[in-house]
Design a protein around this motif. Structure first.
Motif, PDB file in Angstrom:
ATOM      1  N   TRP A   1      21.700 -39.820 -53.303  1.00 51.89           N
ATOM      2  CA  TRP A   1      22.191 -41.066 -52.915  1.00 51.89           C
ATOM      3  C   TRP A   1      20.627 -41.612 -52.466  1.00 51.89           C
ATOM      4  O   TRP A   1      20.657 -42.931 -52.755  1.00 51.89           O
ATOM      5  CB  TRP A   1      23.027 -40.753 -51.745  1.00 51.89           C
ATOM      6  N   ASN A   2      19.913 -41.055 -51.569  1.00 51.58           N
ATOM      7  CA  ASN A   2      18.689 -41.734 -51.461  1.00 51.58           C
ATOM      8  C   ASN A   2      17.778 -42.308 -52.359  1.00 51.58           C
ATOM      9  O   ASN A   2      16.970 -43.126 -52.341  1.00 51.58           O
ATOM     10  CB  ASN A   2      17.852 -40.264 -50.457  1.00 51.58           C
ATOM     11  N   LEU A   3      17.611 -41.133 -53.584  1.00 44.94           N
ATOM     12  CA  LEU A   3      16.824 -41.663 -54.645  1.00 44.94           C
ATOM     13  C   LEU A   3      17.295 -42.919 -55.393  1.00 44.94           C
ATOM     14  O   LEU A   3      16.683 -43.809 -55.992  1.00 44.94           O
ATOM     15  CB  LEU A   3      16.550 -40.381 -55.475  1.00 44.94           C
ATOM     16  N   ILE A   4      18.573 -42.977 -55.512  1.00 40.74           N
ATOM     17  CA  ILE A   4      19.241 -43.903 -56.268  1.00 40.74           C
ATOM     18  C   ILE A   4      18.968 -45.494 -55.299  1.00 40.74           C
ATOM     19  O   ILE A   4      18.555 -46.333 -56.116  1.00 40.74           O
ATOM     20  CB  ILE A   4      20.890 -43.733 -56.182  1.00 40.74           C
ATOM     21  N   HIS A   5      18.949 -45.307 -54.144  1.00 40.22           N
ATOM     22  CA  HIS A   5      18.631 -46.309 -53.259  1.00 40.22           C
ATOM     23  C   HIS A   5      16.977 -46.833 -53.371  1.00 40.22           C
ATOM     24  O   HIS A   5      16.684 -47.884 -53.410  1.00 40.22           O
ATOM     25  CB  HIS A   5      18.953 -46.285 -51.932  1.00 40.22           C
ATOM     26  N   LEU A   6      16.416 -45.499 -53.485  1.00 38.05           N
ATOM     27  CA  LEU A   6      15.064 -46.073 -53.730  1.00 38.05           C
ATOM     28  C   LEU A   6      14.732 -46.709 -55.106  1.00 38.05           C
ATOM     29  O   LEU A   6      13.707 -47.624 -55.096  1.00 38.05           O
ATOM     30  CB  LEU A   6      14.080 -44.509 -53.712  1.00 38.05           C
ATOM     31  N   LEU A   7      15.287 -46.169 -56.166  1.00 36.55           N
ATOM     32  CA  LEU A   7      15.013 -46.997 -57.418  1.00 36.55           C
ATOM     33  C   LEU A   7      15.573 -48.018 -57.650  1.00 36.55           C
ATOM     34  O   LEU A   7      15.288 -48.941 -58.366  1.00 36.55           O
ATOM     35  CB  LEU A   7      15.610 -45.663 -58.461  1.00 36.55           C
ATOM     36  N   GLY A   8      16.681 -48.319 -56.878  1.00 37.36           N
ATOM     37  CA  GLY A   8      17.383 -49.475 -56.959  1.00 37.36           C
ATOM     38  C   GLY A   8      18.838 -49.482 -57.779  1.00 37.36           C
ATOM     39  O   GLY A   8      18.761 -48.784 -58.490  1.00 37.36           O
ATOM     40  N   GLU A   9      19.757 -49.712 -56.892  1.00 39.59           N
ATOM     41  CA  GLU A   9      21.082 -49.459 -57.434  1.00 39.59           C
ATOM     42  C   GLU A   9      21.385 -50.251 -58.662  1.00 39.59           C
ATOM     43  O   GLU A   9      22.223 -49.780 -59.598  1.00 39.59           O
ATOM     44  CB  GLU A   9      22.158 -49.973 -56.544  1.00 39.59           C
ATOM     45  N   SER A  10      20.836 -51.155 -58.930  1.00 37.38           N
ATOM     46  CA  SER A  10      20.824 -52.060 -60.202  1.00 37.38           C
ATOM     47  C   SER A  10      20.321 -51.052 -61.262  1.00 37.38           C
ATOM     48  O   SER A  10      20.830 -51.541 -62.578  1.00 37.38           O
ATOM     49  CB  SER A  10      20.148 -53.351 -60.179  1.00 37.38           C
ATOM     50  N   THR A  11      19.734 -50.121 -61.213  1.00 35.79           N
ATOM     51  CA  THR A  11      19.648 -49.200 -62.285  1.00 35.79           C
ATOM     52  C   THR A  11      20.660 -48.626 -62.958  1.00 35.79           C
ATOM     53  O   THR A  11      20.762 -48.183 -64.249  1.00 35.79           O
ATOM     54  CB  THR A  11      18.569 -48.069 -62.048  1.00 35.79           C
ATOM     55  N   PHE A  12      21.667 -48.541 -62.177  1.00 37.29           N
ATOM     56  CA  PHE A  12      22.939 -47.752 -62.765  1.00 37.29           C
ATOM     57  C   PHE A  12      24.302 -48.775 -62.620  1.00 37.29           C
ATOM     58  O   PHE A  12      24.269 -49.755 -61.414  1.00 37.29           O
ATOM     59  CB  PHE A  12      23.394 -46.747 -61.846  1.00 37.29           C
ATOM     60  N   THR A  13      25.237 -48.712 -63.474  1.00 41.08           N
ATOM     61  CA  THR A  13      26.528 -49.149 -63.204  1.00 41.08           C
ATOM     62  C   THR A  13      27.327 -48.571 -62.124  1.00 41.08           C
ATOM     63  O   THR A  13      26.932 -47.446 -61.809  1.00 41.08           O
ATOM     64  CB  THR A  13      27.297 -49.393 -64.641  1.00 41.08           C
ATOM     65  N   ALA A  14      28.261 -49.102 -61.514  1.00 41.16           N
ATOM     66  CA  ALA A  14      29.179 -48.543 -60.636  1.00 41.16           C
ATOM     67  C   ALA A  14      29.667 -47.164 -61.028  1.00 41.16           C
ATOM     68  O   ALA A  14      29.710 -46.221 -60.412  1.00 41.16           O
ATOM     69  CB  ALA A  14      30.347 -49.474 -60.236  1.00 41.16           C
ATOM     70  N   GLU A  15      29.920 -47.107 -62.566  1.00 39.95           N
ATOM     71  CA  GLU A  15      30.613 -46.053 -62.767  1.00 39.95           C
ATOM     72  C   GLU A  15      29.402 -44.965 -63.041  1.00 39.95           C
ATOM     73  O   GLU A  15      29.749 -43.739 -62.769  1.00 39.95           O
ATOM     74  CB  GLU A  15      31.071 -46.248 -64.405  1.00 39.95           C
ATOM     75  N   GLN A  16      28.207 -45.245 -63.571  1.00 42.80           N
ATOM     76  CA  GLN A  16      27.198 -44.168 -63.642  1.00 42.80           C
ATOM     77  C   GLN A  16      26.958 -43.646 -62.208  1.00 42.80           C
ATOM     78  O   GLN A  16      26.467 -42.371 -62.257  1.00 42.80           O
ATOM     79  CB  GLN A  16      26.176 -44.871 -64.466  1.00 42.80           C
ATOM     80  N   LYS A  17      26.852 -44.434 -61.450  1.00 42.34           N
ATOM     81  CA  LYS A  17      26.532 -44.282 -60.032  1.00 42.34           C
ATOM     82  C   LYS A  17      27.494 -43.167 -59.553  1.00 42.34           C
ATOM     83  O   LYS A  17      27.231 -41.973 -59.145  1.00 42.34           O
ATOM     84  CB  LYS A  17      26.346 -45.424 -59.228  1.00 42.34           C
ATOM     85  N   ARG A  18      28.796 -43.554 -59.803  1.00 42.16           N
ATOM     86  CA  ARG A  18      29.882 -42.621 -59.233  1.00 42.16           C
ATOM     87  C   ARG A  18      29.927 -41.323 -60.185  1.00 42.16           C
ATOM     88  O   ARG A  18      29.905 -40.388 -59.256  1.00 42.16           O
ATOM     89  CB  ARG A  18      31.111 -43.096 -59.693  1.00 42.16           C
ATOM     90  N   LEU A  19      29.716 -41.203 -61.244  1.00 41.26           N
ATOM     91  CA  LEU A  19      29.381 -39.896 -61.644  1.00 41.26           C
ATOM     92  C   LEU A  19      28.056 -39.176 -61.485  1.00 41.26           C
ATOM     93  O   LEU A  19      28.051 -37.959 -61.462  1.00 41.26           O
ATOM     94  CB  LEU A  19      29.615 -40.027 -63.374  1.00 41.26           C
ATOM     95  N   THR A  20      27.021 -40.002 -61.410  1.00 39.43           N
ATOM     96  CA  THR A  20      25.821 -39.293 -60.872  1.00 39.43           C
ATOM     97  C   THR A  20      25.980 -38.632 -59.460  1.00 39.43           C
ATOM     98  O   THR A  20      25.463 -37.433 -59.213  1.00 39.43           O
ATOM     99  CB  THR A  20      24.681 -40.327 -60.932  1.00 39.43           C
ATOM    100  N   LEU A  21      26.536 -39.313 -58.726  1.00 34.80           N
ATOM    101  CA  LEU A  21      26.828 -38.762 -57.421  1.00 34.80           C
ATOM    102  C   LEU A  21      27.771 -37.527 -57.387  1.00 34.80           C
ATOM    103  O   LEU A  21      27.696 -36.472 -56.625  1.00 34.80           O
ATOM    104  CB  LEU A  21      27.458 -39.629 -56.485  1.00 34.80           C
ATOM    105  N   CYS A  22      28.587 -37.615 -58.306  1.00 36.60           N
ATOM    106  CA  CYS A  22      29.742 -36.364 -58.350  1.00 36.60           C
ATOM    107  C   CYS A  22      28.910 -35.079 -58.864  1.00 36.60           C
ATOM    108  O   CYS A  22      28.917 -34.046 -58.224  1.00 36.60           O
ATOM    109  CB  CYS A  22      30.688 -36.903 -59.331  1.00 36.60           C
ATOM    110  N   ALA A  23      28.160 -35.298 -60.003  1.00 41.35           N
ATOM    111  CA  ALA A  23      27.240 -34.525 -60.419  1.00 41.35           C
ATOM    112  C   ALA A  23      26.345 -33.863 -59.467  1.00 41.35           C
ATOM    113  O   ALA A  23      26.170 -32.550 -59.295  1.00 41.35           O
ATOM    114  CB  ALA A  23      26.480 -34.855 -61.548  1.00 41.35           C
ATOM    115  N   ALA A  24      25.805 -34.655 -58.485  1.00 43.51           N
ATOM    116  CA  ALA A  24      25.003 -34.002 -57.336  1.00 43.51           C
ATOM    117  C   ALA A  24      25.843 -33.288 -56.376  1.00 43.51           C
ATOM    118  O   ALA A  24      25.185 -32.170 -56.087  1.00 43.51           O
ATOM    119  CB  ALA A  24      24.169 -35.295 -56.745  1.00 43.51           C
ATOM    120  N   LEU A  25      26.893 -33.801 -56.021  1.00 36.45           N
ATOM    121  CA  LEU A  25      27.655 -32.913 -55.147  1.00 36.45           C
ATOM    122  C   LEU A  25      27.897 -31.807 -55.617  1.00 36.45           C
ATOM    123  O   LEU A  25      27.946 -30.750 -54.754  1.00 36.45           O
ATOM    124  CB  LEU A  25      29.009 -33.767 -55.072  1.00 36.45           C
TER     125      LEU A  25
END
Length: 419
Positions: free
Chosen positions: A352-376
Protein backbone atom coordinates in the motif's frame (compact mmCIF):
# COMPACT_ATOMS: atom_id res chain seq x y z
CA UNK A 1 -2.88 -4.14 -18.78
CA UNK A 2 0.19 -6.37 -19.15
CA UNK A 3 2.52 -3.51 -18.21
CA UNK A 4 0.48 -2.74 -15.08
CA UNK A 5 0.51 -6.40 -14.08
CA UNK A 6 4.27 -6.44 -14.60
CA UNK A 7 4.59 -3.53 -12.22
CA UNK A 8 2.30 -5.18 -9.69
CA UNK A 9 4.14 -8.48 -9.89
CA UNK A 10 7.50 -6.89 -9.19
CA UNK A 11 5.98 -4.93 -6.35
CA UNK A 12 5.10 -8.18 -4.64
CA UNK A 13 8.39 -10.08 -4.90
CA UNK A 14 9.80 -10.40 -1.37
CA UNK A 15 13.46 -9.83 -0.61
CA UNK A 16 14.52 -12.05 2.32
CA UNK A 17 17.05 -10.51 4.71
CA UNK A 18 18.96 -11.93 7.62
CA UNK A 19 17.09 -11.51 10.87
CA UNK A 20 14.13 -12.92 12.79
CA UNK A 21 11.61 -14.94 10.86
CA UNK A 22 8.04 -15.99 11.45
CA UNK A 23 6.78 -19.38 10.37
CA UNK A 24 3.36 -18.82 8.87
CA UNK A 25 2.75 -22.31 7.53
CA UNK A 26 4.61 -25.46 8.49
CA UNK A 27 7.59 -25.85 6.18
CA UNK A 28 7.69 -22.20 5.11
CA UNK A 29 9.42 -19.26 6.76
CA UNK A 30 9.19 -15.61 5.78
CA UNK A 31 10.86 -12.40 6.82
CA UNK A 32 9.04 -10.73 9.69
CA UNK A 33 9.58 -7.29 8.15
CA UNK A 34 9.14 -7.79 4.40
CA UNK A 35 10.54 -5.38 1.87
CA UNK A 36 9.54 -5.38 -1.77
CA UNK A 37 11.33 -5.00 -5.09
CA UNK A 38 10.31 -1.93 -7.05
CA UNK A 39 9.31 -1.95 -10.73
CA UNK A 40 12.17 -1.95 -13.18
CA UNK A 41 10.86 1.18 -14.91
CA UNK A 42 11.63 3.30 -11.85
CA UNK A 43 14.66 5.56 -12.30
CA UNK A 44 15.03 6.21 -8.58
CA UNK A 45 17.42 4.07 -6.50
CA UNK A 46 15.55 1.07 -5.10
CA UNK A 47 17.27 1.33 -1.74
CA UNK A 48 16.15 4.93 -1.29
CA UNK A 49 12.55 4.12 -2.21
CA UNK A 50 12.43 1.13 0.11
CA UNK A 51 13.88 3.14 2.97
CA UNK A 52 11.19 5.77 2.41
CA UNK A 53 8.46 3.13 2.22
CA UNK A 54 9.43 1.58 5.53
CA UNK A 55 10.00 4.74 7.57
CA UNK A 56 7.47 5.33 10.36
CA UNK A 57 6.25 8.60 8.85
CA UNK A 58 5.50 7.00 5.48
CA UNK A 59 4.05 3.80 6.93
CA UNK A 60 1.59 5.80 8.98
CA UNK A 61 -0.97 5.79 6.16
CA UNK A 62 -2.26 2.46 7.45
CA UNK A 63 -2.36 3.51 11.09
CA UNK A 64 -3.19 7.20 11.00
CA UNK A 65 -4.64 8.86 14.08
CA UNK A 66 -8.31 9.67 14.18
CA UNK A 67 -9.22 12.52 11.83
CA UNK A 68 -11.22 15.47 13.12
CA UNK A 69 -14.22 16.47 11.04
CA UNK A 70 -16.20 19.67 11.12
CA UNK A 71 -19.87 18.71 11.32
CA UNK A 72 -22.33 21.21 9.91
CA UNK A 73 -25.30 22.43 11.93
CA UNK A 74 -27.68 22.04 8.99
CA UNK A 75 -27.77 20.45 5.58
CA UNK A 76 -27.13 22.67 2.57
CA UNK A 77 -29.01 21.30 -0.41
CA UNK A 78 -27.65 21.50 -3.91
CA UNK A 79 -29.89 22.95 -6.63
CA UNK A 80 -30.66 19.45 -7.92
CA UNK A 81 -31.46 18.11 -4.45
CA UNK A 82 -33.78 21.05 -3.80
CA UNK A 83 -35.62 20.44 -7.08
CA UNK A 84 -35.99 16.74 -6.25
CA UNK A 85 -37.41 17.41 -2.80
CA UNK A 86 -39.70 20.15 -4.16
CA UNK A 87 -41.25 17.61 -6.53
CA UNK A 88 -41.82 15.17 -3.68
CA UNK A 89 -43.41 17.80 -1.46
CA UNK A 90 -45.57 18.96 -4.36
CA UNK A 91 -46.79 15.37 -4.72
CA UNK A 92 -47.91 15.42 -1.07
CA UNK A 93 -49.82 18.66 -1.62
CA UNK A 94 -51.36 17.49 -4.90
CA UNK A 95 -52.88 14.37 -3.31
CA UNK A 96 -53.36 15.90 0.16
CA UNK A 97 -51.12 13.22 1.69
CA UNK A 98 -50.00 13.37 5.32
CA UNK A 99 -46.87 11.33 4.64
CA UNK A 100 -43.62 12.35 6.32
CA UNK A 101 -40.60 12.11 4.01
CA UNK A 102 -37.18 11.47 5.50
CA UNK A 103 -33.81 10.89 3.86
CA UNK A 104 -32.05 8.19 5.85
CA UNK A 105 -28.52 7.00 6.46
CA UNK A 106 -25.36 7.75 4.55
CA UNK A 107 -26.59 10.77 2.59
CA UNK A 108 -27.36 12.60 5.85
CA UNK A 109 -24.01 11.64 7.38
CA UNK A 110 -22.03 12.74 4.33
CA UNK A 111 -23.90 16.02 3.86
CA UNK A 112 -23.25 16.95 7.50
CA UNK A 113 -19.57 16.24 6.87
CA UNK A 114 -19.63 18.54 3.85
CA UNK A 115 -19.28 15.70 1.36
CA UNK A 116 -21.38 15.25 -1.75
CA UNK A 117 -23.50 12.10 -1.88
CA UNK A 118 -25.79 10.86 -4.63
CA UNK A 119 -27.19 7.86 -2.78
CA UNK A 120 -30.59 9.16 -1.63
CA UNK A 121 -32.77 6.71 0.33
CA UNK A 122 -36.14 8.04 1.42
CA UNK A 123 -38.11 6.47 4.27
CA UNK A 124 -41.92 6.85 4.41
CA UNK A 125 -43.91 6.71 7.61
CA UNK A 126 -47.33 5.52 6.39
CA UNK A 127 -47.09 3.86 2.99
CA UNK A 128 -44.97 1.48 0.96
CA UNK A 129 -42.39 2.80 -1.44
CA UNK A 130 -44.25 1.45 -4.47
CA UNK A 131 -47.42 3.32 -3.47
CA UNK A 132 -45.62 6.62 -3.14
CA UNK A 133 -43.67 6.24 -6.39
CA UNK A 134 -46.98 5.68 -8.21
CA UNK A 135 -48.21 8.97 -6.73
CA UNK A 136 -45.07 10.81 -7.78
CA UNK A 137 -45.35 9.42 -11.30
CA UNK A 138 -48.99 10.48 -11.54
CA UNK A 139 -48.16 13.98 -10.30
CA UNK A 140 -45.28 14.39 -12.75
CA UNK A 141 -47.52 13.40 -15.65
CA UNK A 142 -50.08 15.97 -14.50
CA UNK A 143 -47.52 18.77 -14.87
CA UNK A 144 -46.17 17.51 -18.17
CA UNK A 145 -43.00 15.80 -16.90
CA UNK A 146 -41.92 12.23 -17.52
CA UNK A 147 -41.36 9.71 -14.74
CA UNK A 148 -38.05 8.03 -15.51
CA UNK A 149 -36.63 4.63 -14.57
CA UNK A 150 -39.49 3.55 -12.32
CA UNK A 151 -38.86 0.04 -11.06
CA UNK A 152 -39.25 -2.22 -8.05
CA UNK A 153 -36.34 -4.06 -6.43
CA UNK A 154 -37.58 -7.20 -4.74
CA UNK A 155 -36.44 -8.03 -1.25
CA UNK A 156 -33.23 -10.11 -1.17
CA UNK A 157 -31.90 -10.72 2.35
CA UNK A 158 -28.66 -12.28 1.07
CA UNK A 159 -27.90 -8.93 -0.53
CA UNK A 160 -28.98 -6.96 2.56
CA UNK A 161 -32.33 -6.09 0.99
CA UNK A 162 -34.89 -6.98 3.64
CA UNK A 163 -37.70 -4.93 2.11
CA UNK A 164 -39.08 -4.32 -1.33
CA UNK A 165 -37.66 -1.04 -2.61
CA UNK A 166 -39.21 1.28 -5.19
CA UNK A 167 -36.82 3.28 -7.33
CA UNK A 168 -37.13 6.14 -9.76
CA UNK A 169 -34.89 8.75 -11.36
CA UNK A 170 -35.48 12.44 -10.76
CA UNK A 171 -33.24 15.01 -12.45
CA UNK A 172 -30.78 12.22 -13.31
CA UNK A 173 -30.45 11.09 -9.66
CA UNK A 174 -31.67 7.66 -8.59
CA UNK A 175 -33.93 7.75 -5.53
CA UNK A 176 -34.93 4.71 -3.43
CA UNK A 177 -38.16 4.65 -1.43
CA UNK A 178 -38.93 2.29 1.47
CA UNK A 179 -41.18 2.42 4.51
CA UNK A 180 -39.96 3.02 8.05
CA UNK A 181 -39.83 -0.32 9.81
CA UNK A 182 -39.27 -2.25 12.98
CA UNK A 183 -37.68 -5.69 12.80
CA UNK A 184 -37.25 -8.84 14.85
CA UNK A 185 -34.70 -11.54 13.95
CA UNK A 186 -34.76 -15.30 14.27
CA UNK A 187 -31.93 -16.83 16.28
CA UNK A 188 -30.10 -18.48 13.38
CA UNK A 189 -30.84 -16.05 10.57
CA UNK A 190 -30.05 -12.47 9.63
CA UNK A 191 -33.40 -12.32 7.81
CA UNK A 192 -35.99 -10.47 9.94
CA UNK A 193 -38.67 -12.88 11.15
CA UNK A 194 -41.16 -10.06 11.74
CA UNK A 195 -41.49 -6.69 10.04
CA UNK A 196 -44.01 -3.93 10.50
CA UNK A 197 -44.36 -0.22 9.95
CA UNK A 198 -42.27 1.50 12.58
CA UNK A 199 -41.76 4.97 13.91
CA UNK A 200 -38.77 7.04 12.86
CA UNK A 201 -37.25 6.42 16.29
CA UNK A 202 -37.68 2.64 16.01
CA UNK A 203 -36.14 2.72 12.55
CA UNK A 204 -33.18 4.76 13.82
CA UNK A 205 -32.43 2.30 16.62
CA UNK A 206 -32.51 -0.71 14.27
CA UNK A 207 -29.69 0.82 12.17
CA UNK A 208 -26.14 -0.50 12.30
CA UNK A 209 -24.35 2.61 13.65
CA UNK A 210 -25.34 5.86 15.29
CA UNK A 211 -23.63 7.87 12.53
CA UNK A 212 -25.89 6.07 10.02
CA UNK A 213 -29.06 6.55 12.08
CA UNK A 214 -29.61 10.23 11.29
CA UNK A 215 -32.56 11.49 9.25
CA UNK A 216 -33.13 14.58 7.17
CA UNK A 217 -36.84 15.45 7.44
CA UNK A 218 -37.77 16.85 4.04
CA UNK A 219 -41.12 18.27 5.22
CA UNK A 220 -39.49 20.42 7.90
CA UNK A 221 -35.98 20.86 6.41
CA UNK A 222 -34.39 19.58 9.62
CA UNK A 223 -31.95 16.92 10.84
CA UNK A 224 -33.31 14.38 13.32
CA UNK A 225 -31.12 12.46 15.76
CA UNK A 226 -33.42 10.01 17.53
CA UNK A 227 -30.59 8.07 19.22
CA UNK A 228 -29.40 11.37 20.78
CA UNK A 229 -25.81 10.60 19.90
CA UNK A 230 -25.52 10.32 16.12
CA UNK A 231 -24.28 13.88 15.69
CA UNK A 232 -22.03 13.80 18.76
CA UNK A 233 -20.44 10.52 17.60
CA UNK A 234 -19.92 12.07 14.18
CA UNK A 235 -18.19 15.07 15.74
CA UNK A 236 -16.00 13.00 18.05
CA UNK A 237 -15.23 10.34 15.45
CA UNK A 238 -16.69 7.28 17.19
CA UNK A 239 -18.13 4.08 15.75
CA UNK A 240 -20.98 3.07 18.07
CA UNK A 241 -24.12 0.96 17.69
CA UNK A 242 -27.51 2.48 18.64
CA UNK A 243 -28.43 -0.56 20.75
CA UNK A 244 -26.07 -2.76 22.82
CA UNK A 245 -23.44 -3.97 20.34
CA UNK A 246 -23.70 -7.69 21.01
CA UNK A 247 -27.46 -7.71 20.42
CA UNK A 248 -26.97 -5.56 17.31
CA UNK A 249 -24.35 -7.91 15.89
CA UNK A 250 -26.23 -11.09 16.73
CA UNK A 251 -29.31 -9.72 14.94
CA UNK A 252 -27.21 -9.10 11.83
CA UNK A 253 -23.52 -10.10 12.08
CA UNK A 254 -22.74 -8.32 8.79
CA UNK A 255 -22.85 -5.14 10.87
CA UNK A 256 -19.51 -6.13 12.40
CA UNK A 257 -17.82 -5.76 9.02
CA UNK A 258 -19.74 -2.58 8.25
CA UNK A 259 -18.56 -1.08 11.53
CA UNK A 260 -14.98 -1.94 10.59
CA UNK A 261 -15.39 -0.54 7.09
CA UNK A 262 -16.81 2.78 8.26
CA UNK A 263 -14.27 3.01 11.07
CA UNK A 264 -11.44 2.61 8.56
CA UNK A 265 -13.00 4.85 5.92
CA UNK A 266 -13.48 7.81 8.25
CA UNK A 267 -10.54 6.94 10.51
CA UNK A 268 -12.94 6.87 13.45
CA UNK A 269 -12.34 5.05 16.72
CA UNK A 270 -14.22 1.82 17.40
CA UNK A 271 -16.15 1.96 20.68
CA UNK A 272 -14.61 -0.29 23.35
CA UNK A 273 -17.86 -2.16 24.04
CA UNK A 274 -18.27 -2.64 20.29
CA UNK A 275 -14.81 -4.20 20.05
CA UNK A 276 -15.51 -6.58 22.92
CA UNK A 277 -18.78 -7.66 21.32
CA UNK A 278 -17.25 -8.06 17.85
CA UNK A 279 -14.51 -10.33 19.19
CA UNK A 280 -16.71 -12.56 21.34
CA UNK A 281 -17.23 -16.17 20.28
CA UNK A 282 -21.02 -15.87 19.90
CA UNK A 283 -20.69 -13.07 17.37
CA UNK A 284 -17.85 -14.79 15.50
CA UNK A 285 -19.90 -17.98 15.28
CA UNK A 286 -22.90 -15.99 14.03
CA UNK A 287 -20.79 -14.22 11.41
CA UNK A 288 -19.58 -17.57 10.11
CA UNK A 289 -23.01 -19.22 10.20
CA UNK A 290 -25.56 -16.53 9.31
CA UNK A 291 -23.83 -14.41 6.67
CA UNK A 292 -23.37 -15.56 3.11
CA UNK A 293 -19.81 -15.66 1.86
CA UNK A 294 -20.80 -13.41 -1.04
CA UNK A 295 -21.77 -10.64 1.38
CA UNK A 296 -18.54 -11.06 3.33
CA UNK A 297 -16.59 -10.90 0.07
CA UNK A 298 -18.40 -7.72 -0.96
CA UNK A 299 -17.53 -6.00 2.32
CA UNK A 300 -13.87 -7.05 2.01
CA UNK A 301 -13.75 -5.74 -1.56
CA UNK A 302 -15.10 -2.40 -0.34
CA UNK A 303 -12.42 -2.29 2.38
CA UNK A 304 -9.57 -3.24 0.05
CA UNK A 305 -10.76 -0.73 -2.55
CA UNK A 306 -11.26 2.00 0.04
CA UNK A 307 -8.98 4.73 1.31
CA UNK A 308 -7.67 2.78 4.34
CA UNK A 309 -7.32 -0.93 3.48
CA UNK A 310 -4.51 -1.51 5.99
CA UNK A 311 -6.49 0.02 8.83
CA UNK A 312 -9.52 -2.11 7.90
CA UNK A 313 -7.51 -5.35 7.84
CA UNK A 314 -5.81 -4.36 11.09
CA UNK A 315 -9.21 -3.94 12.74
CA UNK A 316 -10.22 -7.39 11.47
CA UNK A 317 -7.01 -8.82 12.90
CA UNK A 318 -7.27 -7.00 16.24
CA UNK A 319 -10.83 -8.29 16.70
CA UNK A 320 -9.63 -11.87 16.03
CA UNK A 321 -11.86 -12.11 12.96
CA UNK A 322 -9.14 -12.70 10.38
CA UNK A 323 -9.57 -16.46 10.01
CA UNK A 324 -13.35 -16.15 10.34
CA UNK A 325 -13.42 -13.84 7.33
CA UNK A 326 -10.61 -15.52 5.39
CA UNK A 327 -11.60 -19.04 6.30
CA UNK A 328 -9.29 -21.92 5.42
CA UNK A 329 -10.04 -25.54 4.51
CA UNK A 330 -10.90 -27.19 7.86
CA UNK A 331 -8.09 -29.74 7.65
CA UNK A 332 -5.60 -26.94 7.01
CA UNK A 333 -6.37 -24.71 10.00
CA UNK A 334 -4.06 -26.50 12.53
CA UNK A 335 -1.06 -25.74 10.33
CA UNK A 336 -1.41 -21.95 10.53
CA UNK A 337 0.88 -20.44 13.15
CA UNK A 338 -0.11 -17.69 15.53
CA UNK A 339 0.83 -14.34 14.10
CA UNK A 340 0.49 -15.30 10.44
CA UNK A 341 -2.29 -12.75 10.02
CA UNK A 342 0.05 -10.00 11.27
CA UNK A 343 2.57 -10.98 8.63
CA UNK A 344 -0.16 -10.79 5.98
CA UNK A 345 -1.00 -7.27 7.07
CA UNK A 346 2.66 -6.30 7.09
CA UNK A 347 2.96 -7.25 3.41
CA UNK A 348 -0.27 -5.40 2.64
CA UNK A 349 1.03 -2.32 4.44
CA UNK A 350 4.28 -2.27 2.47
CA UNK A 351 2.50 -2.76 -0.87
CA UNK A 352 0.00 0.00 0.00
CA UNK A 353 2.81 2.40 0.86
CA UNK A 354 4.69 1.63 -2.33
CA UNK A 355 1.58 2.11 -4.46
CA UNK A 356 1.24 5.57 -2.95
CA UNK A 357 4.92 6.25 -3.44
CA UNK A 358 4.72 5.36 -7.13
CA UNK A 359 1.40 7.15 -7.59
CA UNK A 360 -2.03 5.58 -7.59
CA UNK A 361 -2.49 6.62 -11.22
CA UNK A 362 -0.04 3.84 -12.11
CA UNK A 363 -2.86 1.35 -11.49
CA UNK A 364 -6.51 1.15 -12.38
CA UNK A 365 -8.86 0.61 -9.44
CA UNK A 366 -9.18 -3.07 -10.36
CA UNK A 367 -5.43 -3.57 -10.67
CA UNK A 368 -4.89 -1.90 -7.31
CA UNK A 369 -7.52 -4.12 -5.67
CA UNK A 370 -5.95 -7.31 -7.04
CA UNK A 371 -2.44 -6.12 -6.20
CA UNK A 372 -3.41 -5.49 -2.58
CA UNK A 373 -5.18 -8.85 -2.35
CA UNK A 374 -2.04 -10.55 -3.63
CA UNK A 375 0.08 -8.69 -1.07
CA UNK A 376 -2.28 -9.62 1.76
CA UNK A 377 -2.01 -13.34 1.01
CA UNK A 378 1.64 -13.37 -0.05
CA UNK A 379 2.77 -15.38 3.02
CA UNK A 380 0.47 -18.22 1.85
CA UNK A 381 1.52 -18.15 -1.78
CA UNK A 382 3.39 -21.49 -1.76
CA UNK A 383 0.97 -23.47 0.39
CA UNK A 384 -1.52 -25.95 -1.01
CA UNK A 385 -4.04 -28.48 0.21
CA UNK A 386 -5.56 -31.57 -1.35
CA UNK A 387 -9.15 -31.90 -2.40
CA UNK A 388 -11.03 -35.18 -2.25
CA UNK A 389 -9.61 -36.24 -5.60
CA UNK A 390 -6.07 -35.64 -4.30
CA UNK A 391 -5.67 -32.55 -6.47
CA UNK A 392 -3.43 -29.89 -5.00
CA UNK A 393 -5.16 -26.51 -4.67
CA UNK A 394 -3.45 -23.27 -3.56
CA UNK A 395 -4.85 -22.14 -0.22
CA UNK A 396 -5.11 -18.60 -1.61
CA UNK A 397 -7.46 -19.89 -4.31
CA UNK A 398 -9.67 -21.41 -1.62
CA UNK A 399 -9.81 -18.11 0.27
CA UNK A 400 -10.78 -16.10 -2.79
CA UNK A 401 -13.14 -18.62 -4.40
CA UNK A 402 -14.77 -20.17 -1.31
CA UNK A 403 -14.26 -17.81 1.65
CA UNK A 404 -14.99 -14.61 -0.28
CA UNK A 405 -16.91 -16.07 -3.25
CA UNK A 406 -15.06 -13.90 -5.72
CA UNK A 407 -14.69 -14.70 -9.41
CA UNK A 408 -12.36 -17.40 -10.67
CA UNK A 409 -10.38 -14.80 -12.61
CA UNK A 410 -9.67 -12.96 -9.33
CA UNK A 411 -8.06 -16.10 -7.90
CA UNK A 412 -6.09 -16.64 -11.09
CA UNK A 413 -4.82 -13.05 -11.17
CA UNK A 414 -3.85 -13.03 -7.50
CA UNK A 415 -1.93 -16.28 -8.03
CA UNK A 416 -0.19 -14.77 -11.06
CA UNK A 417 0.79 -11.65 -9.14
CA UNK A 418 2.23 -13.78 -6.33
CA UNK A 419 4.62 -15.79 -8.52
Amino acid sequence: MRMALNIATRLLVPVVHHGPSLTCVRGFSFSQSPTLVLPLHSHRPAKTLLQIATTPSFRSCGCAPMSTFQVRDKIDLSDVERRIFDRLLATLRHFDLQTQLRVAGGWVRDKLLGKECYDIDIALDNMMGTEFVDKVREYLLSIGEDAQGVCVIESNPDQSKHLETARMRLFDIWIDFVNLRSEEYAENSRIPSKQRFGTAEEDAYRRDLTINSLFYHINTDSVEDFTKRGISDLKSGKIVTPLPPKATFLDDPLRVLRAIRFGARFEFTLDEDLKVAAACDDVKDALAAKISRERIGTEIDLMISGNQPVKAMTYICDLTLFWIVFSLPPEFEPYISDGCERLCISYLDTAWNLIHLLGESTFTAEQKRLTLCAALFLPLRNTTYREKKAKKIPVVNHIIRESLKRKAKDAEMVSLLSL
